[in-house]
Each structure stands twice: as C-alpha cells, then as structure tokens.
Design a protein around this motif. Structure first.
Motif, mmCIF file in Angstrom:
data_model
loop_
_atom_site.group_PDB
_atom_site.id
_atom_site.type_symbol
_atom_site.label_atom_id
_atom_site.label_comp_id
_atom_site.label_asym_id
_atom_site.label_seq_id
_atom_site.Cartn_x
_atom_site.Cartn_y
_atom_site.Cartn_z
ATOM 1 N N TYR A 152 0.817 -1.209 0.000
ATOM 2 C CA TYR A 152 0.000 0.000 0.000
ATOM 3 C C TYR A 152 0.855 1.265 0.000
ATOM 4 O O TYR A 152 0.466 2.287 -0.563
ATOM 5 C CB TYR A 152 -0.927 0.005 1.213
ATOM 6 N N ARG A 153 2.003 1.193 0.641
ATOM 7 C CA ARG A 153 2.859 2.384 0.701
ATOM 8 C C ARG A 153 3.326 2.776 -0.696
ATOM 9 O O ARG A 153 3.300 3.957 -1.063
ATOM 10 C CB ARG A 153 4.060 2.122 1.606
ATOM 11 N N ASP A 154 3.750 1.778 -1.475
ATOM 12 C CA ASP A 154 4.183 2.072 -2.843
ATOM 13 C C ASP A 154 3.039 2.620 -3.685
ATOM 14 O O ASP A 154 3.256 3.411 -4.608
ATOM 15 C CB ASP A 154 4.744 0.813 -3.503
ATOM 16 N N LEU A 155 1.817 2.183 -3.360
ATOM 17 C CA LEU A 155 0.648 2.634 -4.113
ATOM 18 C C LEU A 155 0.129 3.984 -3.623
ATOM 19 O O LEU A 155 -0.749 4.576 -4.258
ATOM 20 C CB LEU A 155 -0.470 1.592 -4.012
ATOM 21 N N GLY A 156 0.645 4.456 -2.483
ATOM 22 C CA GLY A 156 0.210 5.737 -1.942
ATOM 23 C C GLY A 156 -1.194 5.713 -1.376
ATOM 24 O O GLY A 156 -1.879 6.743 -1.358
ATOM 25 N N ARG B 216 -7.621 -6.208 6.181
ATOM 26 C CA ARG B 216 -8.461 -5.131 5.667
ATOM 27 C C ARG B 216 -9.937 -5.511 5.713
ATOM 28 O O ARG B 216 -10.291 -6.696 5.779
ATOM 29 C CB ARG B 216 -8.077 -4.777 4.229
ATOM 30 N N ILE B 217 -10.804 -4.497 5.662
ATOM 31 C CA ILE B 217 -12.253 -4.701 5.643
ATOM 32 C C ILE B 217 -12.688 -4.847 4.193
ATOM 33 O O ILE B 217 -12.568 -3.909 3.399
ATOM 34 C CB ILE B 217 -12.981 -3.519 6.305
ATOM 35 N N LEU B 218 -13.186 -6.022 3.841
ATOM 36 C CA LEU B 218 -13.621 -6.268 2.469
ATOM 37 C C LEU B 218 -15.016 -5.698 2.257
ATOM 38 O O LEU B 218 -15.856 -5.711 3.158
ATOM 39 C CB LEU B 218 -13.597 -7.772 2.180
ATOM 40 N N LYS B 219 -15.269 -5.215 1.039
ATOM 41 C CA LYS B 219 -16.537 -4.523 0.793
ATOM 42 C C LYS B 219 -16.866 -4.507 -0.688
ATOM 43 O O LYS B 219 -16.111 -5.016 -1.526
ATOM 44 C CB LYS B 219 -16.456 -3.091 1.321
ATOM 45 N N GLY B 220 -18.016 -3.924 -1.009
ATOM 46 C CA GLY B 220 -18.383 -3.679 -2.398
ATOM 47 C C GLY B 220 -18.843 -4.912 -3.151
ATOM 48 O O GLY B 220 -19.386 -5.862 -2.580
ATOM 49 N N ASP C 87 -9.332 3.970 4.207
ATOM 50 C CA ASP C 87 -10.338 3.169 3.511
ATOM 51 C C ASP C 87 -9.968 2.897 2.058
ATOM 52 O O ASP C 87 -10.521 1.979 1.445
ATOM 53 C CB ASP C 87 -11.697 3.871 3.575
ATOM 54 N N GLN C 88 -9.039 3.670 1.504
ATOM 55 C CA GLN C 88 -8.584 3.395 0.138
ATOM 56 C C GLN C 88 -7.999 1.984 0.041
ATOM 57 O O GLN C 88 -8.138 1.315 -0.983
ATOM 58 C CB GLN C 88 -7.525 4.420 -0.284
ATOM 59 N N LYS C 89 -7.349 1.536 1.115
ATOM 60 C CA LYS C 89 -6.768 0.194 1.130
ATOM 61 C C LYS C 89 -7.870 -0.863 1.066
ATOM 62 O O LYS C 89 -7.735 -1.868 0.362
ATOM 63 C CB LYS C 89 -5.920 -0.003 2.383
ATOM 64 N N ASN C 90 -8.949 -0.640 1.817
ATOM 65 C CA ASN C 90 -10.061 -1.593 1.810
ATOM 66 C C ASN C 90 -10.672 -1.717 0.416
ATOM 67 O O ASN C 90 -10.966 -2.820 -0.062
ATOM 68 C CB ASN C 90 -11.140 -1.154 2.801
#
Length: 219
Positions: free
Chosen positions: A62-66, A98-102, A70-73
């Motif tokens: 996630y760090r490389d992706l910035g 992480r919290i899975l969703k959508g 909640d963006q991570k979720n």
C-alpha cells in the motif's frame, strides 16, 4: 457422497504463519490452492513453499501505491474480485487485515470465510484477543464465519473454545484455527456446508455436545 473439485484462494496479511503451517501439513489443501494474496510484509518461507508448488502469489504494498485508510479496503476488495474471477475461485479463506466490501461481497456471497480470534459476537474487530484478555474473559477462542458487509457479523460456521487457564500466548488461540480450516474444507468438498436464511448448517454434523468449564465432577 461424491466430493467436489474446489479452487481455493487465501487472502492473508503479513507473515501468514497459519497458512504456512497448514500448507505444510495438508496435501489436499495445498493441491487445491490456486491463489494466495498477501497485503503486507511476507514470510520468505511461505514464498518458497508457494513457488515450489507453482501456486500464484500476489503481494500488495500500500505504501508504494500511496494508499491510506479506507482506500486500502477498496483497493484490496477490487483486486480480490478481479483475481477471483480470473482464477475461477470457488472459496477464499481469509486471514487478511483489511475490511472487504463492495461488489466482492455480492459476487462471492457466502464463499469468503474469515477466521476471527474471538467467540463472536463478543470482541469483533481488531485486537480481539487483547480485548478478551483485558476483560478477563472466562473463555477464549475462534470463530469461522462468512464475511458480509458488517464487521465480523456474517453467518457463523464453526467455533473453537478454550478456557482462559489454557492460554499461554496468541498461538494458544490462533493455532486452533488450523484444524478448523481443515474441517471446514472437508465439509466444503463433501458438499455439506449449507447456508439458508443467513444461517449455516453442516449436513450430518453433531451439534449435541455440551462442555462444562470446569469439568463436571458430579454424576
């Protein structure tokens, strides 16, 4: 009863020692595992085992992706949906952070199984073992449940329980998840895991046992 051929995925976070131990000891699970997704610092031993068995492995940084919060979720949920479709996944066992969703939860309803280290509905969310210890809970344990839109609120499949006196380290609790995974996977491939009206029933399973802590001494 004829067993089904299952394509299995794992979503994990970090070293994933439970997955490493499971795959080392269970040839059926490792044979049917077709995808592992890890969204934290991996364990080199797990990498080596997956490579040896030609199991596709995806790492997310996630760090490389910035990405934050909640963006991570959202990112991991969309990635899992994409990869589950690509690899034609039947079930996913989840130890992820992480919290899975959508859409992932709608498309794969009752097919993503989380292993949570508490006796739900007590102590949902993060640091559940610490929560239980802080509250001096009489009993500790794990819950396997399908993931839904809530936080550890999905239909319960199985629970494991131990008395607080048997607790030594986190592994006292987390280690119980390995036989739970093996048992649930056997139910899946034998087509015995049934979900009706948001409730899970294992066809032919024994739900009759009663346990007392401390053990009864009277007759």
């Amino acid at each position: 009863m004829k067993s089904k051929n299952i394509r299995l995925a794992f979503y994990v976070t970090g070293s994933a020692l439970r997955l490493l131990k499971l795959l080392k000891r269970n040839s059926v699970v490792i044979k049917d595992t077709v995808l592992v997704v890890n969204d934290d610092i991996p364990d080199v031993r797990l990498n080596a085992l997956l490579s040896k068995n030609d199991i596709p492995y995806i790492e997310v940084n996630y760090r490389d992706l910035g990405l934050i919060s909640d963006q991570k979720n959202i990112f991991i949920s969309n990635l899992l949906l994409e990869k589950f479709n690509e690899y034609d996944i039947d079930y996913c066992f989840c130890f992820g952070g992480r919290i899975l969703k959508g859409n992932l939860l709608r498309v794969y309803k009752n097919r993503i199984i989380n292993f949570h280290p508490s006796i739900l509905p007590s102590f949902p969310g993060i640091k559940s073992i610490d929560q239980a210890l802080h509250k001096t809970s009489f009993l500790l344990g794990n819950t396997a449940h399908f993931i839904d839109e809530g936080i550890d609120t999905g239909p319960v499949i199985m629970q494991s329980i131990l008395h607080r006196k048997k607790y030594a380290t986190y592994e006292s609790i987390l280690g119980l998840q390995i036989p739970m995974i093996e048992q649930i996977y056997r139910w899946i491939i034998d087509n015995r895991l049934i979900t009706i009206n948001n409730s899970v029933d294992i066809k032919g399973a024994d739900y009759t046992q009663t346990i007392f802590y401390p053990k009864l001494e009277v007759k």
